[in-house]
Scaffold this motif. Structure first.
Motif: not given
Length: 155
Positions: A99-120
Motif C-alpha cells: 500500500n505504501k509503494i502504491m501511494k508513493d507512486l500515486i503521489k509521484l506520478m498521478d497515474p490513470k491507474y496503478i496496481e501493486v502485488t506482493g508475492i511474499f
C-alpha cells in the motif's frame, strides 16, 4: 536523442549510486510521458524485494509487481530500484509495504491507474500475497480498479 536528462527531469542516471538504509520515498524520480495520447500498460517485476518484520526484525522476501497506466508522468526505473531497496532495513507488514509503494507512486506520478502485488515467500508455513489498486476517480479507470479488485487472482 532523448532530452529528458538535459531537461533536468532525471538525476540518478549516469551518476554514482547511493543506497539508502531506510524507507526513502524521496529518491523516486519521474519523467514526462511522450505518449500521453495513448493508454498503455507499464509493468515492473521486482523479484528481489526485501523488508523486515516490524515485530521480529526477521527479513521478508518478495517479488513485487507494479502495473500502471501512465498519464503525464512516469517513474524512472533506477529511482524505483533504489526506492524499493530502501525497504531492506525497514520494518512493515506485507500489506503495509504494497500500500505504501502504491501511494508513493500515486503521489509521484498521478497515474490513470496503478496496481501493486506482493508475492511474499512463506514464513511459518504461510504465504501472504497482498494486492492493492487505484483508478483515477470519476474516470473509466476508477471502474477498471473496481473490476480488477473484485476479479483479482494471484499472478
Amino acid at each position: 536523442m532523448d532530452t529528458r536528462k538535459e531537461e533536468h527531469e532525471l538525476h540518478l542516471l549516469g551518476g554514482n549510486t547511493v543506497y539508502r538504509q531506510d524507507y526513502a520515498p524521496e529518491v523516486l524520480e519521474a519523467f514526462t510521458n511522450k505518449h500521453q495520447e495513448n493508454d498503455y500498460w507499464v509493468h515492473f517485476n521486482c523479484p528481489e524485494f526485501t523488508s523486515l518484520c516490524p515485530i521480529t526484525g526477521q527479513p521478508d522476501f518478495a517479488t513485487i509487481y507494479i502495473d500502471y497506466i501512465p498519464d503525464v508522468k512516469m517513474v524512472e526505473s533506477k529511482s524505483l530500484k533504489l526506492y524499493l531497496f530502501s525497504y531492506r532495513n525497514h520494518g512493515d507488514f506485507h500489506e503495509d509495504c504494497v500500500n505504501k509503494i502504491m501511494k508513493d507512486l500515486i503521489k509521484l506520478m498521478d497515474p490513470k491507474y496503478i496496481e501493486v502485488t506482493g508475492i511474499f515467500t512463506p514464513r511459518g508455513g504461510i504465504s501472504i500475497y497482498p494486492y492493492c489498486n487505484y483508478g483515477r476517480p470519476g474516470t473509466k479507470f476508477e471502474k477498471l480498479a473496481e473490476q480488477r479488485l473484485f476479479n483479482h487472482q494471484i499472478k
